[in-house]
Motif scaffolding. Structure first.
Motif, PDB file in Angstrom:
ATOM      1  N   TYR A 636      50.819  21.337  45.885  1.00 42.19           N
ATOM      2  CA  TYR A 636      50.916  22.750  46.245  1.00 42.19           C
ATOM      3  C   TYR A 636      51.797  22.911  47.479  1.00 42.19           C
ATOM      4  N   TRP A 637      53.096  22.657  47.276  1.00 43.54           N
ATOM      5  CA  TRP A 637      54.033  22.674  48.394  1.00 43.54           C
ATOM      6  C   TRP A 637      54.603  24.073  48.598  1.00 43.54           C
ATOM      7  N   ASP A 638      55.129  24.303  49.807  1.00 41.99           N
ATOM      8  CA  ASP A 638      55.809  25.556  50.123  1.00 41.99           C
ATOM      9  C   ASP A 638      57.294  25.275  50.287  1.00 41.99           C
ATOM     10  N   ILE A 639      58.067  26.322  50.506  1.00 43.71           N
ATOM     11  CA  ILE A 639      59.527  26.193  50.506  1.00 43.71           C
ATOM     12  C   ILE A 639      60.029  25.278  51.620  1.00 43.71           C
ATOM     13  N   ASP A 640      59.291  25.212  52.748  1.00 46.04           N
ATOM     14  CA  ASP A 640      59.761  24.393  53.858  1.00 46.04           C
ATOM     15  C   ASP A 640      59.632  22.902  53.577  1.00 46.04           C
ATOM     16  N   ALA A 641      58.940  22.516  52.503  1.00 45.38           N
ATOM     17  CA  ALA A 641      58.797  21.098  52.172  1.00 45.38           C
ATOM     18  C   ALA A 641      60.012  20.547  51.439  1.00 45.38           C
ATOM     19  N   ILE A 642      60.868  21.427  50.942  1.00 44.63           N
ATOM     20  CA  ILE A 642      61.975  20.972  50.093  1.00 44.63           C
ATOM     21  C   ILE A 642      62.946  20.077  50.850  1.00 44.63           C
ATOM     22  N   SER A 643      63.205  20.395  52.114  1.00 45.85           N
ATOM     23  CA  SER A 643      64.182  19.607  52.875  1.00 45.85           C
ATOM     24  C   SER A 643      63.793  18.140  52.947  1.00 45.85           C
ATOM     25  N   SER A 644      62.483  17.858  52.948  1.00 43.82           N
ATOM     26  CA  SER A 644      62.046  16.457  53.044  1.00 43.82           C
ATOM     27  C   SER A 644      62.348  15.677  51.770  1.00 43.82           C
ATOM     28  N   TRP A 645      62.519  16.374  50.639  1.00 44.88           N
ATOM     29  CA  TRP A 645      62.818  15.677  49.391  1.00 44.88           C
ATOM     30  C   TRP A 645      64.159  14.951  49.450  1.00 44.88           C
ATOM     31  N   PHE A 646      65.089  15.493  50.253  1.00 49.66           N
ATOM     32  CA  PHE A 646      66.467  15.001  50.226  1.00 49.66           C
ATOM     33  C   PHE A 646      66.809  14.086  51.399  1.00 49.66           C
ATOM     34  N   GLU A 647      65.832  13.765  52.204  1.00 52.08           N
ATOM     35  CA  GLU A 647      66.082  12.859  53.318  1.00 52.08           C
ATOM     36  C   GLU A 647      66.442  11.470  52.789  1.00 52.08           C
ATOM     37  N   ASN A 648      67.507  10.887  53.348  1.00 46.23           N
ATOM     38  CA  ASN A 648      67.962   9.534  52.984  1.00 46.23           C
ATOM     39  C   ASN A 648      68.379   9.416  51.514  1.00 46.23           C
ATOM     40  N   THR A 649      68.769  10.528  50.908  1.00 45.48           N
ATOM     41  CA  THR A 649      69.240  10.474  49.518  1.00 45.48           C
ATOM     42  C   THR A 649      70.758  10.535  49.419  1.00 45.48           C
ATOM     43  N   GLY A 650      71.427  10.906  50.514  1.00 49.33           N
ATOM     44  CA  GLY A 650      72.871  11.105  50.463  1.00 49.33           C
ATOM     45  C   GLY A 650      73.266  12.445  49.909  1.00 49.33           C
ATOM     46  N   LEU A 651      72.283  13.319  49.641  1.00 49.68           N
ATOM     47  CA  LEU A 651      72.551  14.642  49.086  1.00 49.68           C
ATOM     48  C   LEU A 651      72.282  15.721  50.126  1.00 49.68           C
ATOM     49  N   VAL A 652      72.982  16.836  49.977  1.00 51.28           N
ATOM     50  CA  VAL A 652      72.805  17.979  50.874  1.00 51.28           C
ATOM     51  C   VAL A 652      72.331  19.160  50.024  1.00 51.28           C
ATOM     52  N   ALA A 653      71.248  19.820  50.480  1.00 51.21           N
ATOM     53  CA  ALA A 653      70.645  20.893  49.679  1.00 51.21           C
ATOM     54  C   ALA A 653      70.606  22.204  50.448  1.00 51.21           C
ATOM     55  N   ASP A 654      70.910  23.289  49.728  1.00 59.24           N
ATOM     56  CA  ASP A 654      70.711  24.651  50.229  1.00 59.24           C
ATOM     57  C   ASP A 654      69.667  25.310  49.339  1.00 59.24           C
ATOM     58  N   VAL A 655      68.762  26.069  49.960  1.00 56.17           N
ATOM     59  CA  VAL A 655      67.647  26.649  49.214  1.00 56.17           C
ATOM     60  C   VAL A 655      67.661  28.164  49.360  1.00 56.17           C
ATOM     61  N   GLU A 656      67.495  28.837  48.229  1.00 56.23           N
ATOM     62  CA  GLU A 656      67.407  30.295  48.222  1.00 56.23           C
ATOM     63  C   GLU A 656      66.085  30.695  47.569  1.00 56.23           C
ATOM     64  N   LEU A 657      65.374  31.604  48.192  1.00 51.20           N
ATOM     65  CA  LEU A 657      64.098  32.069  47.664  1.00 51.20           C
ATOM     66  C   LEU A 657      64.335  33.256  46.736  1.00 51.20           C
TER      67      LEU A 657
END
Length: 726
Positions: A636-657
């Protein structure tokens, strides 16, 4: 073939130029054009499966059009007939058709008719082909250096897939040289040949993306150098002048003059000089350039500087008096004057009046450096052009030079006379151009094909079954991804996005991950309505093992786009998965995910009026239901948890609600799913409430939730790109 003919053919092959001898024989030897025949692309799969439809190959000389046809000839089981439109006529077409009819009738064998330089056929000759292409007697493969939407019969184009081949990249040309130097059978692998790095750079640079020009120069260098050591001096002797693609009736002519005019309109003197030099170098008629500049002086400068027309006309007269080569001075002077003039399109008021007279007939919208009058819809030429008159001071921070020359300075105004009045303005505009944040270039459409009406109707029915909210999410994903027709896509959660992907990339390929055997079976049966080549490639695997499956079953594939809807919601190890998927993403590829945010789900207690329950019990219900969304942070994650998914992956993510609201019918099945004794919701509440209170709450829900309710959903649109260089 008799003995003499065989001997003659052997001599021709042995004495053929190096470029002919080194022509690739199969797809593994073919170099370049990854967007067309790269792993996973439709054309590559069609060639390998021997399921070709009519094709048109369009591109500059030396990019592999005829070679690709030869590869098809070596691969297909169909009978292959090749003719050259320069030498052939209607008689040859009739002969080929007769052969095709005999083979189809007697042996059931298909026939591929390859027409090189197909644009050389006149209208009647092209018309002679049409009925036989239409009824399937022959599969047409045409090769042309001219724009097929202008030079080839529209009826033929509409029945063919068009593939645009681009000039080869420097790395592609170097690979061709290395292949030639190591091939003992057809190249120079049986000789000890040394080529200096600067000599190779010169050959590659001057060849200008033309493999034939490169191999011709290499052959001349090798055959005329006794010690077979190719230095820069030898390379310069072998190829002294850059191969220029410039036909005064073709695309290069229109595209270059278009870029020249738009550079002047954009007040960029450096780009203006560059495109002017390109035309003069290629042998363009200077009087034609002057005519266009006189038109420009009236159209884009007008009353902002009435002297512009005088200067353009005077320079044209001066050119007629002095001729070439000195005439280049007034030519450059006129171009620089027009480029640095203040701009005004007030004269266009005449055309506004004309449009009113003509009842505002729809006009073309100008949009790139390239001329878009003939193939805007098919190849996308013209997209991304910013019209300077639409901006303040009739100027916008836009680059007009090629990518490799951005920031290059050709014109340096002095502090004398008129130049002093424009010097600071030119400098300011240059600084603004370099400081502006430049968006990525819009990709050019490289393929186009006729719509398969049966397939389109099947997809429309399939997609039409989706709910309104689901359809909106699907559209949003693909409008964000912006896939090209030749791209290869991966759907992480096979379903609606898979079928939409088939519409978006008809000349590319679609891979889809079916998480369960049931989903795999259902989608396989559903895909039976499509042809074999049009079907998605289904991977029966969970997300956890998907990277492993991709490494074995699609090891050569780099995906241009990866999409998913609620694909990661049940994946406990998102970060390792995304890191592995990054290895399968093309350098300029993107991932677009739509994930419903569980924490922001509508609380069911908000559907109850507070007065239906005692205040104390209602607060107990609130606390109990809220705890459902905090008991498991991973689920049951919230939107602020998404940034942690991409740590150390080499990917850059932008999120829109994204928030949406839909009407949800309250059916008996829905009440049971939410409030039945075995529902997850009621079992969770039972941990905090007595049986009596729980039953009271259940009855309140059933009593208050009658026909329908407004269900609110929060979705995270996650846009991911790979920042590593292409």
């Amino acid at each position: 073939m008799d003995l003499f003919e065989q001997h003659r053919q052997t001599l021709i092959e042995a004495e053929a130029p190096l470029a002919a001898r080194m022509r690739p024989r199969n797809l593994d030897e073919y170099v370049g054009q990854g967007a067309i025949v790269g792993p996973g692309r439709l054309l590559r799969r069609a060639i390998q499966a021997d399921q070709l439809s009519s094709l048109l190959f369009y591109g500059p000389p030396g990019t592999g059009k005829t070679t690709l046809a030869q590869v098809i000839a070596n691969t297909t089981k169909a009978h292959f007939i090749a003719i050259n439109a320069v030498l052939a006529g209607v008689k040859d077409i009739r002969s080929a058709i007769a052969t095709a009819q005999d083979l189809r009738g007697q042996h059931g064998q298909r026939t591929i008719l390859f027409v090189d330089e197909v644009h050389r056929f006149n209208k009647s000759q092209q018309d002679a082909l049409l009925p036989w292409v239409e009824n399937g007697t022959v599969i047409l493969i045409g090769a042309t250096t001219e724009n097929p939407y202008f030079e080839v019969n529209k009826a033929l184009v509409s029945r063919s897939r068009v593939f645009q081949l681009k000039s080869l990249e420097p790395d592609d040309l170097r690979q061709i040289v290395y292949q030639t130097l190591t091939d003992k059978e057809r190249g120079y692998g049986d000789r000890t040949i040394q080529i200096d790095e600067d000599a190779l750079d010169h050959l590659v640079n001057v060849a200008n993306g033309d493999a034939r020009a490169l191999l011709n120069a290499l052959e001349l260098a090798v055959e005329t150098t006794p010690e077979v050591s190719i230095s820069l001096a030898v390379a310069e002797e072998s190829i002294q002048r850059r191969a220029v693609l410039y036909d005064k009736e073709g695309d290069a002519h229109f595209d270059t003059i278009s870029a020249f005019i738009k550079s002047m309109r954009g007040s960029d003197p450096d780009a203006t000089l560059y495109w002017l030099a390109r035309m003069v170098y290629a042998g363009e008629e200077p009087r034609y350039i002057f005519r266009r500049m006189v038109i420009f002086a009236g159209e884009d400068i007008g009353l902002a500087d009435p002297n512009a027309m005088v200067v353009a006309n005077s320079c044209a007269q001066a050119f007629d008096r002095v001729g070439m080569p000195e005439g280049r001075y007034p030519l450059a002077q006129a171009a620089l004057y027009l480029a640095t003039c203040p701009k005004s399109n007030s004269v266009m008021g005449f055309f506004d009046a004309l449009a009113t007279v003509e009842k505002e007939r729809e006009a073309d919208v100008p949009n790139p450096l390239r001329d878009a009058n003939r193939d805007k819809k098919e190849f996308g030429h013209g997209q991304g052009y910013l019209y300077p008159h639409a901006y303040r001071d009739h100027w916008v921070e836009q680059q007009y030079l090629p990518t490799g020359l951005q920031g290059k300075v050709f014109f340096q105004p002095s502090n004398q006379g008129y130049e002093d009045t424009i010097r600071l303005e030119v400098a300011r505009k240059r600084e603004a151009q370099l400081a502006a944040v430049m968006e990525a270039d819009l990709p050019e459409v490289l393929t186009f094909g006729p719509t398969d009406q049966g397939q389109e109707q099947w997809l429309q029915r399939t997609l039409g079954n989706a709910g309104e909210q689901l359809r909106a999410v699907c559209d949003r994903i693909y409008s964000t991804l912006k896939p090209q027709r030749h791209h290869v896509l991966l759907d992480l959660n096979a379903g609606l996005l898979t079928w939409e992907a088939l519409r978006q990339v008809p000349e590319g390929g679609v891979y889809a991950c079916a998480h369960t055997p049931e989903i795999y079976t259902a989608l396989t049966e559903q895909a039976q309505g499509l042809t074999d080549l049009a079907q998605p490639i289904l991977l029966a695997t969970s997300l956890t093992t998907l990277p492993e499956i991709l490494s074995t079953e699609a090891s050569e594939i780099l995906f241009d786009g990866i999409v998913g809807r609620n694909a990661l919601k049940s994946c406990p190890q998102r970060q390792p998965l995304l890191k592995q998927l990054a290895q399968h993403l093309a350098a300029n590829g993107r991932i677009v995910l739509a994930e419903t945010i569980p924490y922001r789900a509508l609380r069911l207690y908000n559907l109850l009026p507070q007065q239906v329950l005692p205040t104390k019990l209602f607060h107990q219900l609130q606390r109990a239901e809220d705890s459902l969304y905090t008991s498991d942070q991973n689920q049951y994650w919230d939107i602020d948890a998404i940034s942690s998914w991409f740590e150390n992956t080499g990917l850059v993510a932008d999120v829109e609600l994204i928030k949406s609201s839909t009407e949800l019918a309250v059916t008996h099945q829905l009440r049971e799913r939410w409030f039945g004794s075995n529902s997850n919701y009621m079992q969770h509440l039972a941990k905090f409430l007595t049986k009596t209170d729980l039953e009271r709450i259940r009855q309140a829900y059933i009593r208050e939730l009658k026909n329908s309710l407004s269900w609110e959903t929060s979705i995270a649109l996650i846009m991911v790109h790979n920042p590593r260089p292409s």
